[in-house]
Structures are given as C-alpha cells and as structure tokens.
Design a protein around this motif. Structure first.
Motif, PDB file in Angstrom:
ATOM      1  N   LEU A  63       0.799  -1.221   0.000  1.00 41.87           N
ATOM      2  CA  LEU A  63       0.000   0.000   0.000  1.00 41.87           C
ATOM      3  C   LEU A  63       0.837   1.279   0.000  1.00 41.87           C
ATOM      4  CD1 LEU A  63      -2.777  -1.017   2.569  1.00 41.87           C
ATOM      5  CD2 LEU A  63      -2.960  -0.959   0.083  1.00 41.87           C
ATOM      6  N   ILE A  64       2.076   1.204   0.456  1.00 43.63           N
ATOM      7  CA  ILE A  64       2.866   2.433   0.582  1.00 43.63           C
ATOM      8  C   ILE A  64       3.718   2.725  -0.641  1.00 43.63           C
ATOM      9  CG2 ILE A  64       2.978   2.117   3.079  1.00 43.63           C
ATOM     10  CD1 ILE A  64       5.891   1.330   2.773  1.00 43.63           C
ATOM     11  N   VAL A  65       3.698   1.845  -1.657  1.00 45.11           N
ATOM     12  CA  VAL A  65       4.613   1.987  -2.802  1.00 45.11           C
ATOM     13  C   VAL A  65       4.426   3.312  -3.523  1.00 45.11           C
ATOM     14  CG1 VAL A  65       5.190   1.071  -5.081  1.00 45.11           C
ATOM     15  CG2 VAL A  65       4.971  -0.477  -3.138  1.00 45.11           C
ATOM     16  N   LYS A  66       3.183   3.644  -3.913  1.00 45.45           N
ATOM     17  CA  LYS A  66       2.946   4.868  -4.689  1.00 45.45           C
ATOM     18  C   LYS A  66       3.325   6.113  -3.896  1.00 45.45           C
ATOM     19  CE  LYS A  66      -0.488   7.705  -7.050  1.00 45.45           C
ATOM     20  NZ  LYS A  66      -0.075   8.930  -6.375  1.00 45.45           N
ATOM     21  N   LEU A  67       2.872   6.179  -2.666  1.00 44.36           N
ATOM     22  CA  LEU A  67       3.161   7.347  -1.830  1.00 44.36           C
ATOM     23  C   LEU A  67       4.663   7.514  -1.646  1.00 44.36           C
ATOM     24  CD1 LEU A  67       2.116   9.606   0.065  1.00 44.36           C
ATOM     25  CD2 LEU A  67       2.166   7.922   1.916  1.00 44.36           C
ATOM     26  N   GLN A  68       5.337   6.425  -1.369  1.00 44.73           N
ATOM     27  CA  GLN A  68       6.780   6.464  -1.128  1.00 44.73           C
ATOM     28  C   GLN A  68       7.534   6.913  -2.377  1.00 44.73           C
ATOM     29  OE1 GLN A  68       8.536   2.638  -0.184  1.00 44.73           O
ATOM     30  NE2 GLN A  68       9.831   3.559   1.397  1.00 44.73           N
ATOM     31  N   ALA A  69       7.183   6.355  -3.539  1.00 42.51           N
ATOM     32  CA  ALA A  69       7.901   6.674  -4.772  1.00 42.51           C
ATOM     33  C   ALA A  69       7.688   8.123  -5.190  1.00 42.51           C
ATOM     34  CB  ALA A  69       7.448   5.729  -5.892  1.00 42.51           C
ATOM     35  N   CYS A  70       6.440   8.585  -5.157  1.00 40.44           N
ATOM     36  CA  CYS A  70       6.137   9.951  -5.599  1.00 40.44           C
ATOM     37  C   CYS A  70       6.801  10.991  -4.692  1.00 40.44           C
ATOM     38  CB  CYS A  70       4.630  10.175  -5.630  1.00 40.44           C
ATOM     39  SG  CYS A  70       3.775   9.284  -6.949  1.00 40.44           S
ATOM     40  N   GLU A  71       6.702  10.794  -3.403  1.00 36.74           N
ATOM     41  CA  GLU A  71       7.254  11.788  -2.484  1.00 36.74           C
ATOM     42  C   GLU A  71       8.780  11.793  -2.510  1.00 36.74           C
ATOM     43  OE1 GLU A  71       5.478  11.375   1.394  1.00 36.74           O
ATOM     44  OE2 GLU A  71       3.729  12.537   0.749  1.00 36.74           O
ATOM     45  N   LEU A  72       9.397  10.617  -2.653  1.00 30.58           N
ATOM     46  CA  LEU A  72      10.857  10.562  -2.691  1.00 30.58           C
ATOM     47  C   LEU A  72      11.390  11.219  -3.955  1.00 30.58           C
ATOM     48  CD1 LEU A  72      13.492   9.681  -1.465  1.00 30.58           C
ATOM     49  CD2 LEU A  72      13.142   7.394  -2.429  1.00 30.58           C
ATOM     50  N   ALA A  73      10.743  10.983  -5.096  1.00 36.50           N
ATOM     51  CA  ALA A  73      11.173  11.620  -6.343  1.00 36.50           C
ATOM     52  C   ALA A  73      11.109  13.141  -6.225  1.00 36.50           C
ATOM     53  CB  ALA A  73      10.293  11.133  -7.497  1.00 36.50           C
ATOM     54  N   GLN A 108      11.935  21.164 -14.138  1.00 37.09           N
ATOM     55  CA  GLN A 108      10.818  20.479 -14.789  1.00 37.09           C
ATOM     56  C   GLN A 108      10.401  19.250 -13.979  1.00 37.09           C
ATOM     57  OE1 GLN A 108      11.974  19.633 -18.845  1.00 37.09           O
ATOM     58  NE2 GLN A 108      12.592  21.748 -19.219  1.00 37.09           N
ATOM     59  N   ALA A 109      11.391  18.495 -13.498  1.00 33.20           N
ATOM     60  CA  ALA A 109      11.079  17.304 -12.719  1.00 33.20           C
ATOM     61  C   ALA A 109      10.357  17.674 -11.423  1.00 33.20           C
ATOM     62  CB  ALA A 109      12.359  16.531 -12.409  1.00 33.20           C
ATOM     63  N   TYR A 110      10.774  18.760 -10.794  1.00 34.51           N
ATOM     64  CA  TYR A 110      10.166  19.192  -9.531  1.00 34.51           C
ATOM     65  C   TYR A 110       8.673  19.453  -9.715  1.00 34.51           C
ATOM     66  CZ  TYR A 110       9.208  22.086  -5.422  1.00 34.51           C
ATOM     67  OH  TYR A 110       8.668  22.604  -4.271  1.00 34.51           O
ATOM     68  N   MET A 111       8.309  20.183 -10.777  1.00 40.08           N
ATOM     69  CA  MET A 111       6.906  20.503 -11.007  1.00 40.08           C
ATOM     70  C   MET A 111       6.124  19.277 -11.481  1.00 40.08           C
ATOM     71  SD  MET A 111       6.775  23.520  -9.959  1.00 40.08           S
ATOM     72  CE  MET A 111       5.046  23.773 -10.334  1.00 40.08           C
ATOM     73  N   PHE A 112       6.741  18.463 -12.333  1.00 39.12           N
ATOM     74  CA  PHE A 112       6.062  17.267 -12.836  1.00 39.12           C
ATOM     75  C   PHE A 112       5.767  16.295 -11.701  1.00 39.12           C
ATOM     76  CE2 PHE A 112       6.364  12.898 -14.516  1.00 39.12           C
ATOM     77  CZ  PHE A 112       5.283  12.921 -15.385  1.00 39.12           C
ATOM     78  N   GLN A 113       6.749  16.102 -10.808  1.00 42.60           N
ATOM     79  CA  GLN A 113       6.572  15.159  -9.707  1.00 42.60           C
ATOM     80  C   GLN A 113       5.569  15.674  -8.679  1.00 42.60           C
ATOM     81  OE1 GLN A 113      10.698  15.103  -8.940  1.00 42.60           O
ATOM     82  NE2 GLN A 113      11.114  13.567 -10.510  1.00 42.60           N
ATOM     83  N   LEU A 114       5.465  16.982  -8.564  1.00 41.17           N
ATOM     84  CA  LEU A 114       4.421  17.541  -7.715  1.00 41.17           C
ATOM     85  C   LEU A 114       3.049  17.152  -8.253  1.00 41.17           C
ATOM     86  CD1 LEU A 114       3.601  19.349  -5.340  1.00 41.17           C
ATOM     87  CD2 LEU A 114       3.732  21.316  -6.886  1.00 41.17           C
ATOM     88  N   GLY A 115       2.911  17.152  -9.577  1.00 43.39           N
ATOM     89  CA  GLY A 115       1.656  16.726 -10.200  1.00 43.39           C
ATOM     90  C   GLY A 115       1.361  15.253  -9.947  1.00 43.39           C
ATOM     91  N   LEU A 116       2.418  14.421  -9.929  1.00 48.87           N
ATOM     92  CA  LEU A 116       2.216  12.992  -9.674  1.00 48.87           C
ATOM     93  C   LEU A 116       1.741  12.739  -8.248  1.00 48.87           C
ATOM     94  CD1 LEU A 116       5.287  11.316 -11.440  1.00 48.87           C
ATOM     95  CD2 LEU A 116       2.926  11.500 -12.259  1.00 48.87           C
ATOM     96  N   ILE A 117       2.182  13.571  -7.314  1.00 48.85           N
ATOM     97  CA  ILE A 117       1.723  13.433  -5.933  1.00 48.85           C
ATOM     98  C   ILE A 117       0.226  13.704  -5.849  1.00 48.85           C
ATOM     99  CG2 ILE A 117       1.874  14.470  -3.625  1.00 48.85           C
ATOM    100  CD1 ILE A 117       4.827  14.899  -4.104  1.00 48.85           C
ATOM    101  N   ILE A 118      -0.258  14.630  -6.685  1.00 49.93           N
ATOM    102  CA  ILE A 118      -1.680  14.994  -6.688  1.00 49.93           C
ATOM    103  C   ILE A 118      -2.486  14.043  -7.562  1.00 49.93           C
ATOM    104  CG2 ILE A 118      -3.337  16.804  -7.283  1.00 49.93           C
ATOM    105  CD1 ILE A 118      -1.064  18.832  -6.770  1.00 49.93           C
ATOM    106  N   GLY A 119      -1.950  13.728  -8.759  1.00 47.04           N
ATOM    107  CA  GLY A 119      -2.678  12.898  -9.709  1.00 47.04           C
ATOM    108  C   GLY A 119      -2.771  11.447  -9.265  1.00 47.04           C
TER     109      GLY A 119
END
Length: 212
Positions: A128-138, A170-181
C-alpha cells in the motif's frame, strides 16, 4: 518498406502461438484495477516469467530514482557555493544522506512486495505504501537539487546559467503533479491507515440534509 518477417521473427511467433495454445486456459479472466491480484492472475504471471515472456520488476521503480539520486550527488560534488562545494554544506549533505536511506528502504520494500507476489502471497501494508513512497521521494530529490543550486535553482527557459537544461525544475513541477494525480498523498495516507493499519474510516461531514 519491407514488411516481411525474418526467419528468427517467424520462429518466435510460432513459439508464442504454441505457448498460448497450450496454456490459454490458465490466462486470468476479466480485468480491472483490483487492489489485490487473484490467485489466477498470480499463477499466470509466474507462468509468463518461467517461459521468459515477462520480467520481474520491483514496484516503485527504484532504479530510476537511484539514477536521479546519483545525478543529484554528482551535482552537489561539482557545483560550488561561495568558497566550497555544495557537498561540503553539512545541512544539505545531511539531507542527501537521508534521501539515500529512504531510497534503500524503498528498494527493500519493493523486493518484499515482489517476493510476496512471486510466492502467491499478499504483501499487505508494504504494497500500500509503494505509490506514496515513490512519488514523495522523487519530489524530495528534485527539491534538494533546486535548494542546493540556490539562485540558479529558480532559473528556467533560456538562461545561460541554467543547469541540466532545466531538468531539475521540470522534474520538480512534474513530480508535484504525480503526488496529486491518481490519488493525492492525503488520500493515499487514508488508504494506508484504513486498509493497512485497520484504523476507523475518516468521518463524513454532517449537514441538515444528510452526510456528504
């Protein structure tokens, strides 16, 4: 344009057709994004791996994050701030070491999930923690790069002082979107709490005409 198949390609197609003819009855029925793979789906995945038609992958893609981390470490070793390297700043270096530890934890958690899947089990909370962990770490890796660059970290587009062609920004803003999306971090934490830890569901807001 030559659309004919080579002898090697034709042999591979025949091999796949023979495999499907022999094992099509074992293929899982239906579809959908189930939270937990069925025993039928796990058995099919094992069969594909055993015959070389699928590869085991670690959830969360720690390999890609490790590449980003190594690029960040190289940036901090080569860029300077004042009279010294960025890596010599104890605060930023400490943040880098914490990210390295979190990356290792993510990789080992992914191996745990992969092992459970390969053995037909359920990794439970680890899954269950995979997505949260990956997005926030990136996002944290890119955030440290921007902080380490200081004033250069806020540059964009065609500035002559831009680093990595603006890739960190670019990565900073894109990964912020992944945390939300795909379910915000807050929703992911609710899922972990309710399904993984067995905590009570979040209360709904009561109104005069019912509950929202």
């Amino acid at each position: 344009m030559d659309l004919t198949y080579s002898a090697e390609h034709q042999a591979f197609r025949r091999e796949v057709l023979v495999f499907l003819e022999a094992h099509h009855h074992a293929a899982p029925k239906g579809g959908g994004a189930a939270q937990r793979p069925s025993a039928e789906a796990v058995a099919w995945q094992k069969l594909l791996i055993a015959h070389g038609y699928a590869a085991r992958t670690i959830p969360g893609d720690p390999g890609q994050l490790e590449s980003r981390f190594l690029a960040l470490a190289e940036l901090m070793r080569t860029e300077t701030a004042g009279d010294g390297r960025i890596m010599d700043n104890p605060i930023l270096r400490d943040r880098l070491l914490r990210l390295q530890a979190e990356l290792a934890a993510m990789k080992f958690n992914g191996l745990r999930v992969l092992s459970a899947s390969a053995n037909g089990g359920d990794a439970g909370l680890a899954r269950l923690i995979v997505k949260l962990q990956a997005c926030e770490l990136a996002h944290q890796i890119s955030a440290l790069a921007i902080d380490a660059l200081g004033e250069l970290g806020v540059l964009y587009e065609s500035s002559p002082h831009l680093r990595a062609h603006g890739g960190w920004q670019q990565a900073y803003m894109f990964q912020l979107g992944l945390i939300i999306g795909g379910g915000t971090a807050q929703i992911q934490k609710n899922i972990i709490a309710e399904r993984g830890l067995g905590m009570p569901r979040e209360p709904k807001l009561a109104t005069d005409w019912g509950r929202l």
